[in-house]
Design an enzyme around this catalytic site. Structure first.
Site, mmCIF file in Angstrom:
data_model
loop_
_atom_site.group_PDB
_atom_site.id
_atom_site.type_symbol
_atom_site.label_atom_id
_atom_site.label_comp_id
_atom_site.label_asym_id
_atom_site.label_seq_id
_atom_site.Cartn_x
_atom_site.Cartn_y
_atom_site.Cartn_z
ATOM 1 C CG PHE A 192 60.411 26.425 23.394
ATOM 2 C CD1 PHE A 192 61.469 25.718 22.854
ATOM 3 C CD2 PHE A 192 60.256 26.455 24.776
ATOM 4 C CE1 PHE A 192 62.372 25.045 23.666
ATOM 5 C CE2 PHE A 192 61.148 25.784 25.607
ATOM 6 C CZ PHE A 192 62.210 25.084 25.055
ATOM 7 C CE LYS A 252 55.124 28.460 13.858
ATOM 8 N NZ LYS A 252 55.812 29.610 14.413
ATOM 9 C CE LYS A 275 63.584 61.012 22.004
ATOM 10 N NZ LYS A 275 63.875 61.976 23.060
ATOM 11 C CE LYS A 316 51.947 29.327 18.196
ATOM 12 N NZ LYS A 316 52.177 30.045 19.432
ATOM 13 C CG ASN A 347 59.780 38.874 23.501
ATOM 14 O OD1 ASN A 347 60.635 38.379 24.223
ATOM 15 N ND2 ASN A 347 59.812 38.722 22.184
ATOM 16 C CG ASP A 384 54.420 36.646 16.086
ATOM 17 O OD1 ASP A 384 55.248 35.832 15.639
ATOM 18 O OD2 ASP A 384 53.651 36.379 17.036
HETATM 19 O O1 PMT Z 1 64.016 33.474 27.487
HETATM 20 P P1 PMT Z 1 63.312 33.127 28.788
HETATM 21 O O2 PMT Z 1 63.125 34.326 29.664
HETATM 22 O O3 PMT Z 1 63.987 31.990 29.493
HETATM 23 O O4 PMT Z 1 61.839 32.638 28.431
HETATM 24 C C1 PMT Z 1 61.628 31.417 27.788
HETATM 25 C C2 PMT Z 1 60.537 31.498 26.702
HETATM 26 C C3 PMT Z 1 59.194 31.833 27.330
HETATM 27 C C4 PMT Z 1 60.888 32.593 25.686
HETATM 28 C C5 PMT Z 1 60.495 30.091 25.988
HETATM 29 O O5 PMT Z 1 60.182 29.113 26.943
HETATM 30 C C6 PMT Z 1 59.487 30.076 24.865
HETATM 31 O O6 PMT Z 1 58.324 29.772 25.033
HETATM 32 N N1 PMT Z 1 59.940 30.398 23.606
HETATM 33 C C7 PMT Z 1 59.094 30.552 22.418
HETATM 34 C C8 PMT Z 1 58.441 31.900 22.469
HETATM 35 C C9 PMT Z 1 57.594 32.162 21.237
HETATM 36 O O7 PMT Z 1 57.899 33.041 20.471
HETATM 37 O O8 PMT Z 1 56.613 31.343 21.057
HETATM 38 P P2 PMT Z 1 55.569 31.413 19.784
HETATM 39 O O9 PMT Z 1 54.493 30.536 20.193
HETATM 40 O O10 PMT Z 1 55.279 32.827 19.460
HETATM 41 O O11 PMT Z 1 56.414 30.794 18.589
HETATM 42 C C10 PMT Z 1 56.376 29.414 18.259
HETATM 43 C C11 PMT Z 1 57.698 28.954 17.705
HETATM 44 O O12 PMT Z 1 57.958 29.607 16.452
HETATM 45 C C12 PMT Z 1 58.883 29.275 18.587
HETATM 46 O O13 PMT Z 1 59.766 28.172 18.537
HETATM 47 C C13 PMT Z 1 59.495 30.513 17.937
HETATM 48 O O14 PMT Z 1 60.922 30.551 18.142
HETATM 49 C C14 PMT Z 1 59.159 30.316 16.474
HETATM 50 N N2 PMT Z 1 58.944 31.576 15.727
HETATM 51 C C15 PMT Z 1 57.923 32.415 16.074
HETATM 52 C C16 PMT Z 1 57.701 33.567 15.332
HETATM 53 C C17 PMT Z 1 58.560 33.840 14.241
HETATM 54 N N3 PMT Z 1 58.386 34.940 13.519
HETATM 55 N N4 PMT Z 1 59.556 33.013 13.927
HETATM 56 C C18 PMT Z 1 59.751 31.874 14.653
HETATM 57 O O15 PMT Z 1 60.677 31.117 14.358
#
Ligand code: PMT
Length: 403
Positions: free
Chosen positions: A321, A339, A287, A335, A208, A277
């Site tokens: 986040f 979580k 390849k 979330k 991403n 995810d």
């Molecule tokens: O890195 P930058 O360019 O500065 O951008 C910042 C950002 C957009 C990445 C940051 O501000 C942000 O939003 N980070 C969380 C991105 C994310 O994966 O969000 P989510 O809504 O998909 O996940 C929710 C939370 O679960 C997050 O804290 C994530 O770290 C966590 N997660 C998600 C999926 C997974 N398989 N394991 C996790 O731990």
């Protein structure tokens, strides 16, 4: 960041004087009111005019210059300063300060200040290793002054070794650290940043747009504020903030393993990483060749690291986040609950200036008690400051419970 802060930048004579110009630019850009004091020798390397033009203030050079003294006397300037930086600081300057000598404007101002002093040595590597110099440097450290370690590399005299002035960005960061209130001292903080990469074959991956800027800003600000910070980061181009322990990872599985290894020691966990995810069910050994017009790539779910931490949370503070493009608050609240978090930072990544790969963000903080706080556009450092203000209170409350 440094609005309302008065800084004296003392410049002594060395080839690294040109780097002090860049440092001055960083300080003034951050809003500091910088007054430059140059020694006689420093003026052999660069004229005061450059510093004057960039600082917008008269450069101080002469202890006995009636005009300069009338404009703003060196004692009142030294008295007004919030921070005194010596960069570059020569062996001669450090020796004089260590022994309390005050025979020119710069050394007199140092003697007259009560501001914290950040000394940034730069000299030939043999001079740096000389026991006489090291004794003087120790005197400064023992007197409570902050002395930075010089960088190693090619020196102006053609030698390779330790003695180079660190990069202006590093001195700037050290200055912020000296100025910061150490309100997170003793806090064991684990931060995740950046993207994960899920390999398809040896040359391709799923990922991403995360740059790591948000997580690195949190790590830098927390470290400045005294926390002991471990940063688990996916691939980024960013420099690890000084004082921060970084564990580089690539895939979500690797991030999970690194986070779980650090989890038991952590008191606060902030998960700003953008974890993929899904990952390919199978990584091709070679390849993949172009064949049919369409290709279906079977994917399987990655572990949800944060959800797993939520299950073993104990008295830790857990912050997530949420990167959303629609129904920001509803998805983030879901979330937060699912979580088992104390707080979630919701960012609508479809908004200009928010989310991925920019220096700013637009966030809302959703607390476990249902409170929601909204903010306008801020730099990611400002977001980090605001977030850590809330985290500090949660951490202190958790400490109270444990104690
Ligand atoms: O890195 P930058 O360019 O500065 O951008 C910042 C950002 C957009 C990445 C940051 O501000 C942000 O939003 N980070 C969380 C991105 C994310 O994966 O969000 P989510 O809504 O998909 O996940 C929710 C939370 O679960 C997050 O804290 C994530 O770290 C966590 N997660 C998600 C999926 C997974 N398989 N394991 C996790 O731990």
């Amino acid at each position: 960041m440094l609005q309302g802060t008065t800084i004296i930048l003392g410049v002594s004579g060395g080839i690294a004087v040109y780097k002090a110009v860049e440092l001055l630019r960083l300080l003034t850009k951050a809003g500091a009111d910088v007054h430059v004091v140059m020694t006689q020798n420093a003026q052999e390397f660069m004229t005061p005019l450059t510093f004057q033009a960039l600082s917008g203030n008269q450069v101080h050079t002469d202890l006995f210059n009636l005009h300069q003294e009338q404009e703003i006397g060196h004692i009142s300037l030294a008295d007004r300063a919030d921070l005194f930086i010596l960069a570059p600081a020569t062996a001669n300057l450090i020796g004089k300060i260590a022994h309390g000598l005050a025979d020119d404007l710069l050394t007199t101002s140092v003697m007259a200040t009560k501001a914290p002093l950040l000394v940034v040595p730069a000299m030939n590597s043999n001079m740096y290793e000389n026991p006489l110099y090291l004794r003087n440097e120790k005197l400064l450290v023992d007197s409570g002054f902050h002395v930075m370690e010089p960088a190693t590399g090619e020196l102006a005299c053609g030698w390779r070794g330790k003695g180079k002035l660190p990069a202006p960005e590093q001195i700037f960061e050290a200055a912020l650290s000296v100025l910061a209130t150490k309100d997170l001292l003793g806090c064991q903080l684990l931060v995740t940043a950046g993207p994960t990469r899920e390999e398809i074959d040896p040359v391709r991956y799923l990922s991403n747009y995360s740059s790591g800027k948000m997580g690195f800003a949190i790590a830098a600000v927390a470290s400045r504020r005294g926390a002991s910070v471990t940063l688990v980061s996916g691939p980024t181009d960013l420099t690890v903030p000084s004082g921060v322990k970084c564990v580089p990872v690539c895939s979500a599985e690797e991030m999970r393993a690194a986070v779980l290894a650090e989890f038991s020691a952590a008191e606060v966990v902030i998960k700003s990483a953008a974890v993929a995810d899904y990952r390919p069910v199978k990584r091709a050994e070679q390849k993949m060749k172009k064949q049919a017009d369409e290709l279906t790539l079977p994917l399987e779910k990655n572990p949800d690291i944060l959800a797993e931490l939520g299950e073993q949370k104990g008295e830790r503070v857990l912050v997530g986040f949420a990167a959303e493009t629609e129904r920001l608050l509803a998805h983030a609240a879901d979330k937060l609950k699912r979580k088992n978090l104390d707080l979630i930072v919701a960012n609508d990544v479809s908004k200009e200036g928010a989310g991925f790969n920019v220096d700013t963000n637009i966030v809302r903080f959703l607390h476990a008690n249902g409170e929601v706080e909204g903010f306008d556009l801020m730099t990611k450092e400002q977001v980090a400051e605001q977030l850590l203000n809330r985290v500090r209170l949660l951490w202190q409350a958790a400490q109270h419970k444990i104690g």
